[in-house]
Design an enzyme around this catalytic site. Structure first.
Site, PDB file in Angstrom:
ATOM      1  N   GLY A   1       0.858  -1.249   0.082  1.00  0.00           N
ATOM      2  CA  GLY A   1       0.056   0.108   0.014  1.00  0.00           C
ATOM      3  C   GLY A   1       0.892   1.284  -0.003  1.00  0.00           C
ATOM      4  O   GLY A   1       0.433   2.183   0.615  1.00  0.00           O
TER       5      GLY A   1
ATOM      6  N   THR B   1      11.529   1.897  14.531  1.00  0.00           N
ATOM      7  CA  THR B   1      11.690   0.662  13.640  1.00  0.00           C
ATOM      8  C   THR B   1      12.529  -0.067  14.713  1.00  0.00           C
ATOM      9  O   THR B   1      13.475   0.443  15.312  1.00  0.00           O
ATOM     10  CB  THR B   1      12.638   1.000  12.441  1.00  0.00           C
ATOM     11  OG1 THR B   1      13.278  -0.482  12.066  1.00  0.00           O
ATOM     12  CG2 THR B   1      13.751   1.948  12.397  1.00  0.00           C
ATOM     13  N   ILE B   2      12.447  -1.168  14.736  1.00  0.00           N
ATOM     14  CA  ILE B   2      13.103  -2.334  15.844  1.00  0.00           C
ATOM     15  C   ILE B   2      14.662  -2.265  15.204  1.00  0.00           C
ATOM     16  O   ILE B   2      15.418  -2.366  16.193  1.00  0.00           O
ATOM     17  CB  ILE B   2      12.532  -3.817  15.864  1.00  0.00           C
ATOM     18  CG1 ILE B   2      12.637  -4.397  14.438  1.00  0.00           C
ATOM     19  CG2 ILE B   2      11.421  -3.623  16.586  1.00  0.00           C
ATOM     20  CD1 ILE B   2      12.596  -6.056  14.819  1.00  0.00           C
ATOM     21  N   ASP B   3      14.782  -2.124  13.809  1.00  0.00           N
ATOM     22  CA  ASP B   3      16.285  -2.187  13.441  1.00  0.00           C
ATOM     23  C   ASP B   3      17.088  -0.987  13.709  1.00  0.00           C
ATOM     24  O   ASP B   3      18.372  -1.132  13.617  1.00  0.00           O
ATOM     25  CB  ASP B   3      15.990  -2.213  11.727  1.00  0.00           C
ATOM     26  CG  ASP B   3      15.576  -3.661  11.292  1.00  0.00           C
ATOM     27  OD1 ASP B   3      15.137  -4.269  12.148  1.00  0.00           O
ATOM     28  OD2 ASP B   3      15.589  -3.743  10.153  1.00  0.00           O
TER      29      ASP B   3
ATOM     30  N   GLU C   1      19.847 -10.574   9.606  1.00  0.00           N
ATOM     31  CA  GLU C   1      19.236 -11.391   8.316  1.00  0.00           C
ATOM     32  C   GLU C   1      20.128 -10.678   7.157  1.00  0.00           C
ATOM     33  O   GLU C   1      19.911 -11.142   6.001  1.00  0.00           O
ATOM     34  CB  GLU C   1      17.632 -11.056   8.488  1.00  0.00           C
ATOM     35  CG  GLU C   1      17.291  -9.521   8.481  1.00  0.00           C
ATOM     36  CD  GLU C   1      15.864  -9.250   8.136  1.00  0.00           C
ATOM     37  OE1 GLU C   1      15.067 -10.068   7.978  1.00  0.00           O
ATOM     38  OE2 GLU C   1      15.572  -8.096   8.524  1.00  0.00           O
TER      39      GLU C   1
ATOM     40  N   ARG D   1       9.391  -8.389  17.131  1.00  0.00           N
ATOM     41  CA  ARG D   1       8.763  -7.294  16.940  1.00  0.00           C
ATOM     42  C   ARG D   1       7.469  -7.218  17.891  1.00  0.00           C
ATOM     43  O   ARG D   1       6.543  -6.153  18.003  1.00  0.00           O
ATOM     44  CB  ARG D   1       8.045  -7.029  15.472  1.00  0.00           C
ATOM     45  CG  ARG D   1       9.189  -7.122  14.523  1.00  0.00           C
ATOM     46  CD  ARG D   1       8.926  -6.107  13.363  1.00  0.00           C
ATOM     47  NE  ARG D   1       7.678  -6.479  12.619  1.00  0.00           N
ATOM     48  CZ  ARG D   1       7.589  -6.706  11.449  1.00  0.00           C
ATOM     49  NH1 ARG D   1       8.755  -6.528  10.650  1.00  0.00           N
ATOM     50  NH2 ARG D   1       6.303  -6.819  10.600  1.00  0.00           N
TER      51      ARG D   1
HETATM   52  O1  F6P Z   1      10.885  -3.448  10.768  1.00  0.00           O
HETATM   53  C1  F6P Z   1      12.127  -4.040  10.167  1.00  0.00           C
HETATM   54  C2  F6P Z   1      12.065  -5.211  10.015  1.00  0.00           C
HETATM   55  O2  F6P Z   1      11.938  -5.957  11.127  1.00  0.00           O
HETATM   56  C3  F6P Z   1      13.267  -5.783   9.085  1.00  0.00           C
HETATM   57  O3  F6P Z   1      14.405  -6.167  10.088  1.00  0.00           O
HETATM   58  C4  F6P Z   1      12.667  -6.916   8.333  1.00  0.00           C
HETATM   59  O4  F6P Z   1      13.392  -7.274   7.324  1.00  0.00           O
HETATM   60  C5  F6P Z   1      11.235  -6.609   8.127  1.00  0.00           C
HETATM   61  O5  F6P Z   1      10.636  -5.758   9.257  1.00  0.00           O
HETATM   62  C6  F6P Z   1      10.483  -7.570   7.854  1.00  0.00           C
HETATM   63  O6  F6P Z   1       9.195  -7.113   7.421  1.00  0.00           O
HETATM   64  P1  F6P Z   1       7.711  -8.255   6.899  1.00  0.00           P
HETATM   65  O7  F6P Z   1       7.365  -8.433   8.384  1.00  0.00           O
HETATM   66  O8  F6P Z   1       7.072  -7.296   6.398  1.00  0.00           O
HETATM   67  O9  F6P Z   1       8.379  -9.149   6.088  1.00  0.00           O
END
Ligand code: F6P
Length: 369
Positions: A85, A148-150, A245, A296
């Protein structure tokens, strides 16, 4: 700068969810209601206002004191969110059946005008804040809140959600130590972190991991195997490897699962890849655990709750002061406002000379380089 009086604002949450979203929503709502403003929540990113036909029962919902009561400690977002979206890159089919990404942001701005919404508090990471910036450039009054958790957003010391993710990852790795030691295995733990290795670095150092692999430092598994063999010689028959990742081998690429039109590529699989190769190189039984979306969820830590509440209230103060096209940023001991154009399209990678990396090396942790 537009300083016309605000009567009605909207809040949206976009991209991957992060612990603390509900705390921001509550703070924005209460601070705005206390100023006599009406508050609306947009469902699922901007979809609730951009694609209203998907929401027969209302894509935009009133946020009242009752609606935001008791949500500070809850994970997720009461408004819903989406990684699809994106109105700047909306998947659209041509007459010949092929697809392309179309910019439909003008329609979104029009929808805000039609609904007489004076301003938007956009809570999100780089993708959502890029959309917010585009809307602000087209005349909508917008304040962003960094999520963002990142922790890979630039110009803020930290994003909310990161502390909760690191705390949980650390607790998980702590638990893996005893089973790794009991079975004399190598345990590979894959954590989120697409482009930046903040979660892997901070949780790895905090939980005394032996190897940390991050996107910023391409790895050589021969070096990791040497480290494991060294540990064996010294009497440590187990090894803990934390891998982000987005980590990639020297000269190689990140492990991509899929790429769909209108959304960022999906990463995953590096943990298994590392585990298989390490088993082959060392002959040691090697297992992989993927923490993934567990990072998350859950209740935000006290740090994340407080930062989220401070960000939310600060966003409302920014709107009251006539600010727009800015993001609230943590700059201890205070918060400040940064132009969105200085934030979007960049990425806060782990600096290779930061003291956490230097300290990790001093503690004997290998980065596979
Ligand atoms: O918020 C960022 C993140 O947690 C990344 O580390 C990860 O690649 C991505 O979200 C995953 O997103 P989705 O749940 O949409 O696949």
């Amino acid at each position: 700068m537009k300083t016309s009086r605000i009567k009605r604002i909207a809040i949206n949450t976009g991209g991957g969810d992060a612990p603390g979203l509900n705390a921001v929503i509550r703070a924005v709502t209460i601070a705005a209601l206390n100023r006599g403003w009406e508050v609306l929540g947009i469902r699922d990113g901007l979809n609730g206002i951009f694609l209203p036909h998907l929401y027969p029962d209302g894509g935009v919902v009133p946020l009242t004191r009752e609606r935001v009561r008791g949500i500070t400690h809850l994970g997720g977002t009461i408004l819903g969110t989406t990684n699809k979206g994106n109105p700047l890159k909306h998947p659209t089919q041509r007459k010949d059946g092929t697809w392309y990404e179309k910019d439909r942001s003008d329609e979104v701005v029009r929808a805000f005008k039609t609904m007489k919404i004076d301003a938007l508090v956009a809570i999100g990471g780089d993708g959502s804040l890029t959309i917010a910036h585009a809307l602000a450039e087209k005349g909508l009054r917008v304040v962003g809140v960094p999520k963002t958790i990142d922790n890979d957003l630039d110009k803020t010391v930290v994003t909310f959600g990161f502390d909760t993710a690191v705390s949980f990852a650390t607790a998980c790795i702590d638990r893996l130590h005893s089973t790794a030691e009991s079975h004399q295995r190598v345990m590979v733990v894959e954590v989120m972190g697409r482009y930046a290795g903040w979660i892997a670095l901070n949780s790895g150092v905090s939980s005394s991991a032996d190897v940390i692999l991050i996107p910023e430092i391409p790895y050589d598994l021969q070096k990791v195997a040497e480290k494991i063999k060294e540990r064996e010689k010294e009497g440590s028959k187990f090894t803990i490897i934390v891998v982000a990742e987005g980590a990639k081998p020297k000269g190689g690429t990140a492990s991509v699962v899929s790429k769909e039109l209108g959304r960022a590529e999906r990463l995953g699989g590096v943990g298994e890849r590392v585990a298989n190769e390490i088993q082959q190189l060392t002959g040691k039984e090697t297992r992989c655990v993927v923490l993934g979306h567990l990072l998350r969820g859950g209740t935000p830590t006290t740090f994340d709750r407080l930062v989220s509440l401070r960000f939310g209230a600060a966003a409302v103060r920014a709107l009251e002061q006539g600010k727009s096209n800015v993001m609230v940023a943590l700059d201890p001991p205070t918060v400040r406002y940064v132009p969105l154009e200085q934030v979007t399209g960049r990425m806060k990678a782990v600096p290779l000379d930061c003291d956490t990396i230097l300290s990790a090396r001093d503690l004997g942790i290998s980065f596979g380089d």
